[in-house]
Scaffold this motif. Structure first.
Motif, PDB file in Angstrom:
ATOM      1  N   HIS A 337       1.002  -1.338   0.066  1.00  0.00           N
ATOM      2  CA  HIS A 337      -0.091   0.197   0.079  1.00  0.00           C
ATOM      3  C   HIS A 337       0.554   0.988   0.061  1.00  0.00           C
ATOM      4  CE1 HIS A 337      -3.742   1.992   1.674  1.00  0.00           C
ATOM      5  NE2 HIS A 337      -3.370   2.234   0.305  1.00  0.00           N
ATOM      6  N   ILE A 338       1.798   1.385   0.723  1.00  0.00           N
ATOM      7  CA  ILE A 338       2.694   2.128   0.556  1.00  0.00           C
ATOM      8  C   ILE A 338       4.268   1.704   0.623  1.00  0.00           C
ATOM      9  CG2 ILE A 338       3.118   4.817   2.547  1.00  0.00           C
ATOM     10  CD1 ILE A 338       1.476   4.143   3.897  1.00  0.00           C
ATOM     11  N   GLN A 339       5.193   2.440   0.461  1.00  0.00           N
ATOM     12  CA  GLN A 339       6.439   2.367  -0.173  1.00  0.00           C
ATOM     13  C   GLN A 339       7.037   3.766  -0.148  1.00  0.00           C
ATOM     14  OE1 GLN A 339       5.289  -0.195  -4.043  1.00  0.00           O
ATOM     15  NE2 GLN A 339       7.219  -1.081  -3.236  1.00  0.00           N
ATOM     16  N   PHE A 340       8.514   3.183   0.852  1.00  0.00           N
ATOM     17  CA  PHE A 340       9.365   4.453   0.694  1.00  0.00           C
ATOM     18  C   PHE A 340      10.672   3.865   0.376  1.00  0.00           C
ATOM     19  CE2 PHE A 340       6.936   6.976   2.916  1.00  0.00           C
ATOM     20  CZ  PHE A 340       6.635   8.712   3.436  1.00  0.00           C
ATOM     21  N   LYS A 341      10.852   4.502  -0.744  1.00  0.00           N
ATOM     22  CA  LYS A 341      12.406   4.214  -1.621  1.00  0.00           C
ATOM     23  C   LYS A 341      13.327   5.258  -1.542  1.00  0.00           C
ATOM     24  CE  LYS A 341      10.023   0.951  -4.948  1.00  0.00           C
ATOM     25  NZ  LYS A 341       9.722   0.700  -6.508  1.00  0.00           N
ATOM     26  N   SER A 375      14.018  13.249  15.465  1.00  0.00           N
ATOM     27  CA  SER A 375      15.109  12.282  15.140  1.00  0.00           C
ATOM     28  C   SER A 375      14.357  11.848  13.108  1.00  0.00           C
ATOM     29  CB  SER A 375      15.085  11.017  15.605  1.00  0.00           C
ATOM     30  OG  SER A 375      13.697  10.684  15.446  1.00  0.00           O
ATOM     31  N   GLY A 376      13.051  12.926  12.961  1.00  0.00           N
ATOM     32  CA  GLY A 376      12.543  12.864  11.506  1.00  0.00           C
ATOM     33  C   GLY A 376      11.354  12.271  11.034  1.00  0.00           C
ATOM     34  N   LYS A 377      10.608  12.174  12.499  1.00  0.00           N
ATOM     35  CA  LYS A 377       9.665  11.250  12.657  1.00  0.00           C
ATOM     36  C   LYS A 377       8.412  11.349  12.050  1.00  0.00           C
ATOM     37  CE  LYS A 377       9.171  10.556  17.485  1.00  0.00           C
ATOM     38  NZ  LYS A 377      10.187  11.504  17.708  1.00  0.00           N
ATOM     39  N   SER A 378       8.111  12.966  12.209  1.00  0.00           N
ATOM     40  CA  SER A 378       7.026  13.361  12.026  1.00  0.00           C
ATOM     41  C   SER A 378       7.340  14.048  10.313  1.00  0.00           C
ATOM     42  CB  SER A 378       6.557  15.635  12.791  1.00  0.00           C
ATOM     43  OG  SER A 378       6.799  14.507  13.805  1.00  0.00           O
ATOM     44  N   THR A 379       8.645  14.150   9.882  1.00  0.00           N
ATOM     45  CA  THR A 379       8.648  14.037   9.073  1.00  0.00           C
ATOM     46  C   THR A 379       7.816  13.497   7.544  1.00  0.00           C
ATOM     47  OG1 THR A 379      10.750  15.738   9.287  1.00  0.00           O
ATOM     48  CG2 THR A 379      10.816  14.951   7.091  1.00  0.00           C
ATOM     49  N   ILE A 380       8.501  12.314   8.035  1.00  0.00           N
ATOM     50  CA  ILE A 380       8.198  11.252   6.913  1.00  0.00           C
ATOM     51  C   ILE A 380       6.219  10.712   6.898  1.00  0.00           C
ATOM     52  CG2 ILE A 380       7.548   8.545   7.069  1.00  0.00           C
ATOM     53  CD1 ILE A 380      10.023   7.861   8.537  1.00  0.00           C
ATOM     54  N   ILE A 381       5.270  11.434   7.874  1.00  0.00           N
ATOM     55  CA  ILE A 381       4.380  11.675   7.987  1.00  0.00           C
ATOM     56  C   ILE A 381       4.255  12.958   6.349  1.00  0.00           C
ATOM     57  CG2 ILE A 381       3.200  10.267   8.968  1.00  0.00           C
ATOM     58  CD1 ILE A 381       2.308  12.498  10.607  1.00  0.00           C
ATOM     59  N   LEU A 382       4.025  14.503   7.083  1.00  0.00           N
ATOM     60  CA  LEU A 382       4.585  15.228   6.412  1.00  0.00           C
ATOM     61  C   LEU A 382       4.808  14.726   4.828  1.00  0.00           C
ATOM     62  CD1 LEU A 382       5.880  17.759   8.316  1.00  0.00           C
ATOM     63  CD2 LEU A 382       3.659  17.392   8.054  1.00  0.00           C
ATOM     64  N   LEU A 383       5.892  13.871   4.663  1.00  0.00           N
ATOM     65  CA  LEU A 383       6.604  13.820   2.695  1.00  0.00           C
ATOM     66  C   LEU A 383       5.299  13.108   2.418  1.00  0.00           C
ATOM     67  CD1 LEU A 383      10.337  13.262   3.464  1.00  0.00           C
ATOM     68  CD2 LEU A 383       8.628  15.357   3.226  1.00  0.00           C
ATOM     69  N   LEU A 384       5.155  11.986   3.128  1.00  0.00           N
ATOM     70  CA  LEU A 384       4.076  11.300   3.012  1.00  0.00           C
ATOM     71  C   LEU A 384       2.298  12.042   2.249  1.00  0.00           C
ATOM     72  CD1 LEU A 384       2.673   7.885   2.422  1.00  0.00           C
ATOM     73  CD2 LEU A 384       1.966   7.865   4.802  1.00  0.00           C
ATOM     74  N   MET A 385       2.227  12.848   2.677  1.00  0.00           N
ATOM     75  CA  MET A 385       0.514  13.157   2.422  1.00  0.00           C
ATOM     76  C   MET A 385       1.304  14.291   1.584  1.00  0.00           C
ATOM     77  SD  MET A 385      -1.062  14.135   5.813  1.00  0.00           S
ATOM     78  CE  MET A 385      -2.844  14.383   5.171  1.00  0.00           C
ATOM     79  N   GLY A 386       2.265  15.047   1.147  1.00  0.00           N
ATOM     80  CA  GLY A 386       2.678  15.912  -0.240  1.00  0.00           C
ATOM     81  C   GLY A 386       3.121  16.811   0.434  1.00  0.00           C
ATOM     82  N   PHE A 387       3.194  17.448   1.751  1.00  0.00           N
ATOM     83  CA  PHE A 387       3.254  18.903   2.226  1.00  0.00           C
ATOM     84  C   PHE A 387       4.898  19.522   1.201  1.00  0.00           C
ATOM     85  CE2 PHE A 387      -0.182  18.004   5.177  1.00  0.00           C
ATOM     86  CZ  PHE A 387      -0.829  18.631   4.437  1.00  0.00           C
ATOM     87  N   TYR A 388       5.814  17.916   1.499  1.00  0.00           N
ATOM     88  CA  TYR A 388       7.377  18.649   0.527  1.00  0.00           C
ATOM     89  C   TYR A 388       7.541  17.655  -0.336  1.00  0.00           C
ATOM     90  CZ  TYR A 388       7.448  21.640   4.928  1.00  0.00           C
ATOM     91  OH  TYR A 388       7.177  22.665   6.661  1.00  0.00           O
ATOM     92  N   LYS A 389       8.231  18.530  -1.217  1.00  0.00           N
ATOM     93  CA  LYS A 389       8.759  17.840  -1.776  1.00  0.00           C
ATOM     94  C   LYS A 389      10.118  16.700  -1.710  1.00  0.00           C
ATOM     95  CE  LYS A 389       7.326  19.822  -6.491  1.00  0.00           C
ATOM     96  NZ  LYS A 389       7.431  20.109  -7.653  1.00  0.00           N
ATOM     97  N   ILE A 395       8.048   7.629  -2.931  1.00  0.00           N
ATOM     98  CA  ILE A 395       7.197   7.635  -2.616  1.00  0.00           C
ATOM     99  C   ILE A 395       5.994   7.194  -3.550  1.00  0.00           C
ATOM    100  CG2 ILE A 395       5.496   8.594  -0.285  1.00  0.00           C
ATOM    101  CD1 ILE A 395       8.026  10.202   0.338  1.00  0.00           C
ATOM    102  N   LEU A 396       5.554   5.610  -2.939  1.00  0.00           N
ATOM    103  CA  LEU A 396       4.897   5.326  -3.692  1.00  0.00           C
ATOM    104  C   LEU A 396       3.381   4.733  -2.625  1.00  0.00           C
ATOM    105  CD1 LEU A 396       7.292   2.802  -5.951  1.00  0.00           C
ATOM    106  CD2 LEU A 396       6.170   4.732  -6.467  1.00  0.00           C
ATOM    107  N   ILE A 397       2.185   4.980  -3.140  1.00  0.00           N
ATOM    108  CA  ILE A 397       1.025   4.247  -2.703  1.00  0.00           C
ATOM    109  C   ILE A 397       0.017   3.889  -3.973  1.00  0.00           C
ATOM    110  CG2 ILE A 397      -1.546   5.038  -2.444  1.00  0.00           C
ATOM    111  CD1 ILE A 397      -0.628   6.930  -0.516  1.00  0.00           C
ATOM    112  N   ASN A 398      -0.327   2.764  -3.610  1.00  0.00           N
ATOM    113  CA  ASN A 398      -0.126   1.832  -4.674  1.00  0.00           C
ATOM    114  C   ASN A 398       0.428   1.702  -5.646  1.00  0.00           C
ATOM    115  OD1 ASN A 398      -2.808   0.917  -2.545  1.00  0.00           O
ATOM    116  ND2 ASN A 398      -4.443   2.890  -3.186  1.00  0.00           N
ATOM    117  N   GLY A 399       1.592   1.669  -5.629  1.00  0.00           N
ATOM    118  CA  GLY A 399       2.911   1.825  -6.410  1.00  0.00           C
ATOM    119  C   GLY A 399       3.113   2.682  -7.226  1.00  0.00           C
TER     120      GLY A 399
END
Length: 576
Positions: A337-341, A375-389, A395-399
């Motif tokens: 469902h979610i992938q960080f590469k 340590s960057g915990k909140s940064t991960i969800i901000l990036l997942l939601m596309g607030f920052y490039k 970052i993939l959702i459903n491929g």
């Protein structure tokens, strides 16, 4: 300025109509001294009462037309200024809402508030005053000079002689106007920032008895604004006394030369009276012109700041639907469902907030994230939601790469509670629904899942209880439960919880975790927490330190393979 002019163009017809009326009123004002001079030199000497009454009535008619024309034109100018500023402020607010997080960080929130309020107000005042004086003052100035030419060219030459000196001083002084007012507006930004901090943090200030310290800090920034405002005002205000001095010198010369020409019989006394009236009109017009210069330069500085926001390119397509972006409903399916590469990102583009982040989550699984502060915990969800490039990786959702997705559709997938989230001064129901028009059953289900029904039922107003701004009339735990209910409402595809239960007691927290597992089995969950007990049942747990992954696995695996996780567990469970 081109951007601001584009908002004025739709109002051009109304402006031209208002300016035409203003023109008529100004001409009427210019006629009165000429009629007076004519009466003194040609009517009064004949002692013809009828002619005196007739020309006197004509003066009254001119004055009446002038008054009503100017009042109507001023009302029209106010209406045009109101509508232009209303549209400008709306579009500015709309554009601010579409700015990316990095753009908001660049402009800063206090500056955006200042541009939306102080700067638009400066533009509004200038649009209004330009319509009121922008036509009247030049007509009085030019018309006064032209009429005095018909009265006596010699005296008019004295008037024209001082004009170049006045123009030189106005131009010389006004050159510094924009830079001074730009500097002033930046200081106002700082003042707004300090005020916001003091009001928001008033409880902290009182708790630590730092009122005197904050007063001193406010005094310094307020003094800076005052000094810059004083400097700008003093420089620009030099225009008016210089104009007064030059015009008064000219007035003395007119009286002296005029008296000499009356004695020689070249002109009559009425010409001197009319000329002095026109001289006063021209002096008033010049004062208005200098005021226009001050207002214009102040508005120009504000217009530049407003245009910076309106003209900034979209960093992220927040709400564009038909942009050729991938439709998430028709996107390809992936095993994960979610992938960080190999994701890397830096806020300041100097030091990485996170680097080499790679993980996968299957649909319905949960990922717990733990680690020290920063340590960057909140940064991960901000990036997942596309607030920052992101700077590197994917970052993939459903491929599908999230950069290829429409951001509005992307964010509709999420239910989220941020670390420092916000409650609005509306009812509990409206705060949970947040304008999504969700069915009552879903709102209630979300509140039950968030363990919020106990304090909602205790209130006589239930869901209609009004929450004060930022939830100041709720306890910390009650705030978090309303925020959790908001995230649960609408059955999100992905649930993001960033330190969302820190204010809950252990019993309530346990019931909350059980509720999430029971009611949101098909929802993919990412939970950031500082308590191991809150994430130990997650499918996978990721341990971050210094923006990098130092441990990844389930609870039992990490106890064996990750020293940091083992240490945190020992400390929190009282084994050390």
């Amino acid at each position: 300025m081109k951007t601001i002019i584009s908002y004025i163009k739709p109002e051009l017809k109304r402006m031209i109509w208002g300016l035409s009326i203003k023109f008529v009123g100004t001409i009427m004002d210019l006629c009165i001294p000429w009629i007076l001079a004519y009466m003194i030199d040609n009517i009064i000497s004949k002692r013809d009462i009828k002619q005196i009454y007739l020309w006197g009535l004509l003066m009254v008619v001119c004055a009446t037309i002038g008054v009503f024309a100017n009042v109507y034109a001023n009302r029209n100018a106010a209406a045009v200024g109101r509508d232009v500023t209303c549209n400008l402020r709306y579009d500015l607010y709309k554009k601010i809402n579409t700015l990316s997080s990095s753009q908001i960080d660049y402009f800063t929130v206090p500056s955006l508030i200042s541009r939306l309020t102080t700067d638009t107000n400066n533009i509004h005042r200038t649009i209004c005053i330009m319509q009121r004086l922008g036509v009247r003052a030049p007509i009085l100035l030019i018309g006064g000079i032209m009429i005095t030419l018909t009265l006596d060219p010699v005296l008019t030459f004295i008037l024209i002689l001082i004009m170049p000196f006045i123009a030189f001083f106005i131009s010389f002084i006004s050159k510094r106007g924009v830079s001074l007012y730009m500097s002033l507006q930046k200081s106002i930004d700082s003042l707004v920032r300090v005020i916001r901090e003091n009001i928001t943090g008033v409880k902290v200030i009182k708790a630590f008895s730092k009122a005197d310290y904050e007063r001193e800090r406010f005094y310094r920034v307020n003094k800076d604004v005052s000094e810059k405002d004083t400097t700008a005002s003093m420089v620009m205000s030099l225009n008016q006394p210089i104009v007064n001095i030059l015009f008064n010198l000219g007035l003395v010369l007119v009286v002296v030369v005029g008296a000499y020409r009356v004695e020689k019989g070249a002109i009559q006394v009425g010409v001197i009276v009319a000329f002095l009236s026109y001289f006063t009109i021209i002096l008033t017009a010049m004062k208005s012109v200098t005021k226009l210069f001050i207002m214009y330069f102040k508005a120009e500085a504000s217009a530049i700041r407003v245009s910076e926001i309106l003209e900034v390119e979209k960093d992220l397509d927040i709400e564009d639907v038909d942009m050729g972006k991938t439709n998430l409903k028709n996107s390809c399916k992936s095993e994960y469902h979610i992938q960080f590469k190999n994701v890397a990102f830096s806020y300041n583009k100097k030091s990485d907030a996170i680097k080499n982040i790679s993980f996968e989550i299957k649909t319905g699984d949960s990922l717990g994230i733990i680690g020290p502060i920063g340590s960057g915990k909140s940064t991960i969800i901000l990036l997942l939601m596309g607030f920052y490039k992101i700077d590197e990786g994917e970052i993939l959702i459903n491929g599908v790469n999230i950069d290829d997705m429409n951001k509005a559709e992307l964010r509709n997938m999420f239910g989220v509670v941020f670390q420092n989230d916000y409650l609005f001064s509306k009812s509990i129901y409206e705060n949970i629904d947040l304008g999504r028009n969700l069915p009552d059953e879903e709102i209630k289900k979300a509140a039950i899942s968030a363990q919020a029904m106990d304090f909602i039922d205790q209130s006589e107003y239930g869901f209609q209880k009004i929450i004060s701004q930022k939830g100041n009339n709720l306890s910390g735990g009650q705030k978090q439960r309303v925020l959790l209910a908001r995230a649960f409402a609408g059955n999100p595809e992905i649930l993001l919880l960033d330190d969302a239960s820190s204010a809950l007691d252990f019993k309530t927290d346990m019931r909350l975790r059980e509720s999430i597992l029971e009611n949101y089995k098909a929802t993919t969950k990412i939970i950031i927490d500082s308590r191991i007990n809150s994430i130990k049942k997650c499918s996978k747990i990721m341990v971050l330190d210094g923006g990098q992954i130092v441990g990844y696995g389930d609870h039992e695996e990490l106890l064996k393979s990750c020293p940091m996780y083992f240490e945190i567990n020992e400390i929190q469970n009282g084994d050390l």
